[in-house]
Design a protein around this motif. Structure first.
Motif, PDB file in Angstrom:
ATOM      1  N   GLU A  57      37.808  39.157  21.168  1.00  0.00           N
ATOM      2  CA  GLU A  57      38.331  40.321  20.452  1.00  0.00           C
ATOM      3  C   GLU A  57      37.707  40.415  19.061  1.00  0.00           C
ATOM      4  O   GLU A  57      37.349  41.488  18.598  1.00  0.00           O
ATOM      5  N   SER A  58      37.612  39.263  18.364  1.00  0.00           N
ATOM      6  CA  SER A  58      37.058  39.271  17.010  1.00  0.00           C
ATOM      7  C   SER A  58      36.552  37.889  16.627  1.00  0.00           C
ATOM      8  O   SER A  58      36.994  36.871  17.176  1.00  0.00           O
ATOM      9  N   ILE A  71      40.513  35.522  21.300  1.00  0.00           N
ATOM     10  CA  ILE A  71      40.173  35.910  22.667  1.00  0.00           C
ATOM     11  C   ILE A  71      41.351  36.649  23.293  1.00  0.00           C
ATOM     12  O   ILE A  71      42.492  36.162  23.256  1.00  0.00           O
ATOM     13  N   LYS A  72      41.054  37.822  23.847  1.00  0.00           N
ATOM     14  CA  LYS A  72      42.077  38.633  24.520  1.00  0.00           C
ATOM     15  C   LYS A  72      42.034  38.291  26.011  1.00  0.00           C
ATOM     16  O   LYS A  72      40.998  38.387  26.652  1.00  0.00           O
ATOM     17  N   HIS A  73      43.203  37.878  26.541  1.00  0.00           N
ATOM     18  CA  HIS A  73      43.278  37.503  27.957  1.00  0.00           C
ATOM     19  C   HIS A  73      43.849  38.642  28.802  1.00  0.00           C
ATOM     20  O   HIS A  73      43.481  38.819  29.950  1.00  0.00           O
ATOM     21  N   ASP A  75      46.599  42.502  28.017  1.00  0.00           N
ATOM     22  CA  ASP A  75      47.125  43.353  26.946  1.00  0.00           C
ATOM     23  C   ASP A  75      48.175  42.661  26.082  1.00  0.00           C
ATOM     24  O   ASP A  75      48.451  43.094  24.967  1.00  0.00           O
ATOM     25  N   PHE A  78      46.860  36.595  23.765  1.00  0.00           N
ATOM     26  CA  PHE A  78      45.655  36.282  23.003  1.00  0.00           C
ATOM     27  C   PHE A  78      45.687  34.812  22.603  1.00  0.00           C
ATOM     28  O   PHE A  78      46.760  34.264  22.364  1.00  0.00           O
ATOM     29  N   ALA A  92      32.114  39.307  19.160  1.00  0.00           N
ATOM     30  CA  ALA A  92      33.076  40.264  19.704  1.00  0.00           C
ATOM     31  C   ALA A  92      32.471  40.974  20.909  1.00  0.00           C
ATOM     32  O   ALA A  92      31.307  41.363  20.893  1.00  0.00           O
ATOM     33  N   GLY A  93      33.262  41.103  21.979  1.00  0.00           N
ATOM     34  CA  GLY A  93      32.817  41.771  23.193  1.00  0.00           C
ATOM     35  C   GLY A  93      32.322  40.815  24.265  1.00  0.00           C
ATOM     36  O   GLY A  93      32.216  41.196  25.428  1.00  0.00           O
ATOM     37  N   ARG A  95      32.321  38.132  27.126  1.00  0.00           N
ATOM     38  CA  ARG A  95      33.255  37.675  28.155  1.00  0.00           C
ATOM     39  C   ARG A  95      33.102  36.162  28.264  1.00  0.00           C
ATOM     40  O   ARG A  95      31.981  35.671  28.318  1.00  0.00           O
ATOM     41  N   ASN A 126      52.113  40.166  20.395  1.00  0.00           N
ATOM     42  CA  ASN A 126      51.895  40.154  18.941  1.00  0.00           C
ATOM     43  C   ASN A 126      52.727  39.134  18.170  1.00  0.00           C
ATOM     44  O   ASN A 126      52.809  39.212  16.946  1.00  0.00           O
TER      45      ASN A 126
END
Length: 140
Positions: A57-58, A71-73, A75, A78, A92-93, A95, A126
């Protein structure tokens, strides 16, 4: 199926634990503060591994926290890896799969007296939650 993480370091000693809403004393900051993650103490330069598949994610850097990779797993879920050396292995971006090297352990100013370690957080909807709930540590 419940999500189970792999450990983010091959060799470590558990440092400061997740405190939830409890306040714990930070020797570095000389104050009581909430510890929203788990510290995995390790050798400076040790490889930090993605705990679960996802998309980066960032990637940020600050003098206080070192490099931080999020890392976004999905919605809602994270993982956050802080106290990394400035040179990280992802952007970022990207995989990633569980076990992919994302960076290396460093010592950052925010937790200087802790020595080199990975500060690892899990965010669910969050909010910081206890990362240890996502590991199966029985075989360790």
């Amino acid at each position: 199926d419940p999500i189970v993480f792999t450990l983010p370091l091959e060799t470590y000693t558990l440092g400061t634990d997740y405190s939830g809403s409890e306040f714990v004393y930070s020797a570095t900051l000389k104050e009581f503060t909430q510890h929203t993650g788990v510290d995995f103490k390790a050798e400076e330069g040790a490889s930090v591994l993605a705990a679960y598949e996802g998309v980066v994610e960032s990637v940020t850097y600050s003098l206080l926290d070192g490099a931080t990779v999020v890392i976004k797993h999905n919605d809602e879920l994270f993982t956050v890896y802080s106290s990394l050396a400035e040179e990280v292995h992802v952007e970022a971006g990207d995989r990633v799969k569980a076990g992919d090297v994302i960076g290396t352990v460093a010592t950052c100013y925010n937790e200087l007296l802790e020595g080199p370690h990975l500060h690892f957080e899990v965010l669910y909807q969050n909010a910081a939650v206890d990362p240890m709930e996502y590991f199966v540590l029985s075989e360790k």
